[in-house]
Design an enzyme around this catalytic site. Structure first.
Site, PDB file in Angstrom:
ATOM      1  N   GLY A 277       0.822  -1.205   0.000  1.00  0.00           N
ATOM      2  CA  GLY A 277       0.000   0.000   0.000  1.00  0.00           C
ATOM      3  C   GLY A 277       0.853   1.250   0.000  1.00  0.00           C
ATOM      4  N   GLY A 279       0.954   5.369   1.460  1.00  0.00           N
ATOM      5  CA  GLY A 279       0.392   6.318   2.412  1.00  0.00           C
ATOM      6  C   GLY A 279       0.925   7.703   2.156  1.00  0.00           C
ATOM      7  N   GLY A 282       4.977   7.563   2.166  1.00  0.00           N
ATOM      8  CA  GLY A 282       5.772   6.611   1.424  1.00  0.00           C
ATOM      9  C   GLY A 282       4.988   5.368   1.058  1.00  0.00           C
ATOM     10  N   VAL A 284       4.722   0.926   1.323  1.00  0.00           N
ATOM     11  CA  VAL A 284       5.043  -0.227   2.161  1.00  0.00           C
ATOM     12  C   VAL A 284       5.076  -1.477   1.286  1.00  0.00           C
ATOM     13  CG1 VAL A 284       4.393  -1.606   4.157  1.00  0.00           C
ATOM     14  CG2 VAL A 284       3.939   0.850   4.154  1.00  0.00           C
ATOM     15  N   LYS A 298       8.775  -0.059   5.028  1.00  0.00           N
ATOM     16  CA  LYS A 298       8.162   1.246   4.781  1.00  0.00           C
ATOM     17  C   LYS A 298       9.230   2.181   4.199  1.00  0.00           C
ATOM     18  CE  LYS A 298       5.710   5.042   7.095  1.00  0.00           C
ATOM     19  NZ  LYS A 298       5.192   5.520   8.376  1.00  0.00           N
ATOM     20  N   ASP A 393      -2.799   9.982  14.136  1.00  0.00           N
ATOM     21  CA  ASP A 393      -3.438   9.558  12.882  1.00  0.00           C
ATOM     22  C   ASP A 393      -4.062   8.170  13.033  1.00  0.00           C
ATOM     23  OD1 ASP A 393      -4.276   9.888  10.283  1.00  0.00           O
ATOM     24  OD2 ASP A 393      -2.385   9.265   9.368  1.00  0.00           O
TER      25      ASP A 393
END
Length: 555
Positions: A277, A279, A282, A284, A298, A393
């Site tokens: 994925g 984000g 950056g 992952v 990551k 977050d």
């Protein structure tokens, strides 16, 4: 670990330090130590041989002190050391050839000392070397060609010595610039390094040309020196930042060292098929190490200073945190062009995937357990760590599930460390819309109560299957007002339809538990931060609900 970086230490180190036989890190960078280091041997103002017998130590930083004497042959006993920095002291004598037996060494700095003699040819056997700094010494002889074989070497500095002969131009030396070889006695080689060709035969020229050269050369040299000085200052500043990060990463837990090349191999060259994925800070990737361990890597996007800074933030936030419901950071990898965190791989992915994918479905007890796990993690961050940490977050995509469906809070890229006694601070970094507290979104005020608000939103989401940004929430209608309007008699209208179908005849008992859970969520989402619950009470309340569920034996 002993970390006394820039602590203003003067005089001697206490005798008890010499008894720490299992120490992994010894850092007294930037102090004014000029007495003996304790140990079985006591040599005033020198580094005792007992230090070199710490065969399992990973990092030694004795830089910026007043140590004298020679580097002993026993330095080769450091079989595990990764960082060795004795720069900015008064060390003299020759560089011991036995250092070449330290195959794990990645960062070696002997700069700003009084070392003499030649650079050992055997240094070409130090296969892990990435940074090598011998600048500001009195080294003589030639630069060994054996160093061309060091595949991982990224930065060298041999400036301000008395080196002679040809500068190697093969292997990794092809990428080095003149700044690595400034101010030596008689180096020669490739013209791009601002040194004369080794077979240069100066031809006689006319008086006019000589006069012209006498005028031009000083101007050119002065310009080069000024530019080189600026570049060196920038490189040293950046290197200092990276060394700080490396020292931070060395305390992230078990001192496992994973190189950039191992990460490339583990992720198939960061192949799209390994992408888990993307984000805000950056991407992952899933990876597999040679020993079979699965990892998540990551990779930080370095095109933005803010995103690059998130790497430092996450290191600082995670390096002293240990909790079963926080994603474990295994290691870190940082150089000039690449920064990544290596984390344990969560087999079952994110909570978001389980809530919104047709192939997955969570039952009531699984959802309750997940939110208890998340509450436990926040309780630890807010009240259990030495310095309170605000995650900033919290949302389903940042909560990951292991093979046993245990939840782990992740992604501390914009986390905030609260100073002791401090309840809130200010930030320009905003979390995800829909989950952030009103005071956070409007004024940028950060406190642990902001995390409580985000938790309340996620608690509503996981039992309704509705995101706070769902299209149905317009005008005055929000996830909070929708839930609030259903209490206490219309809960079934907001409950996730999957839960309604799963519980069938037992739906009345489920609605009783959901009334308590939604009430708890509403208390987490009060407009006033002071009116919100704390995570200690939230965890206790959910555990009480779980006990009732299990006691009734109906789920």
């Amino acid at each position: 670990m002993f970390d006394a970086d820039s602590s203003g230490i003067v005089g001697n180190i206490p005798l008890e330090v010499g008894n720490m036989s299992n120490i992994l890190l010894f850092n007294v960078y930037g102090n004014n130590i000029n007495g003996p280091i304790p140990g079985s041997n006591r040599f005033s103002s020198t580094i005792p041989s007992s230090l070199w017998s710490l065969t399992d130590i990973l990092e030694i930083d004795l830089s910026s002190n007043s140590f004298i004497g020679n580097l002993p042959l026993e330095i080769g006993n450091l079989r595990a050391v990764v960082v060795l920095d004795v720069s900015r002291n008064h060390i003299s004598g020759n560089i011991p050839a036995t250092m070449s037996s330290i195959k794990t060494l990645q960062n070696l700095s002997l700069a700003h000392n009084k070392l003499m003699g030649s650079i050992p040819t055997s240094f070409g056997e130090m296969v892990s070397l990435m940074f090598l700094d011998f600048s500001q010494n009195m080294l003589t002889g030639v630069i060994p060609r054996s160093l061309e074989s060091l595949l991982y070497l990224q930065n060298i500095n041999f400036s301000y010595n008395r080196l002679q002969g040809e500068i190697p131009d093969g292997g990794i030396f092809k990428k080095f610039t003149a700044q690595s070889f400034l101010h030596n006695e008689a180096l020669c080689g490739n013209p791009r390094l601002n040194v004369p060709p080794c077979d240069n035969q100066v031809k006689k020229s006319s008086t006019g040309k000589k006069l012209l050269l006498k005028c031009i050369i000083p101007i050119v040299v002065s310009t080069i020196l000024i530019v080189a000085g600026i570049i060196i200052l920038k490189v040293k500043k950046r290197k200092k930042i990276e060394n700080t990060l490396e020292r931070g990463l060395s305390t992230l837990g078990a001192p496992r060292r994973i190189s950039y090349y191992e990460l490339v191999q583990a992720t198939n060259g960061f192949n799209e098929s390994n992408l888990l994925g993307k984000g805000g800070f950056g991407s992952v990737y899933q990876g597999k190490l040679p020993d079979g361990d699965m990892i998540a890597v990551k990779v930080i996007d370095l095109h933005s200073d803010v995103k690059s800074k998130s790497f430092d933030t996450e290191c600082n936030a995670m390096k002293n945190l240990r909790h079963r419901n926080l994603v474990k950071i295994i290691s870190g990898c940082s150089n000039l062009d690449f920064k990544a965190l290596v984390m344990e791989f969560m087999t079952n992915g994110s909570v978001d995937k389980w809530l919104y994918s047709h192939n997955y479905c969570l039952n009531f007890l699984q959802r309750l357990n997940i939110m208890i796990d998340v509450a436990s993690a926040l309780e630890y961050l807010h009240h259990g760590s030495s310095i309170p940490v605000v995650q900033c977050d919290l949302k389903p995509t940042n909560v990951l599930l292991d093979e046993n469906m245990v939840a782990h809070v992740s992604d501390f890229g914009i986390a905030k460390l609260m100073d002791e006694g401090q309840s809130k601070t200010h930030t320009e970094t905003l979390a995800t819309i829909g989950y952030l507290a009103p005071e956070y979104g409007s004024s940028g005020i950060v406190s642990i109560k902001g995390d409580v608000y985000s938790y309340g939103i996620m608690l509503m989401e996981i039992f309704t299957g509705k995101k706070p940004t769902d299209d149905m929430f317009v005008a005055e209608l929000s996830l909070i007002t929708w839930i609030g309007g259903s209490l206490p008699n219309s809960i079934i209208k907001v409950l996730d339809s999957n839960l309604v179908q799963q519980n069938g005849e037992q739906i009345d008992d489920l609605l009783t538990y959901m009334s308590s859970i939604f009430g708890l969520a509403m208390n987490c989402c009060k407009d006033s931060p002071e009116a919100r619950m704390n995570m200690v009470d939230v965890t206790a309340s959910l555990m009480k609900i779980k006990t009732s569920v299990l006691g009734a034996n109906r789920v």
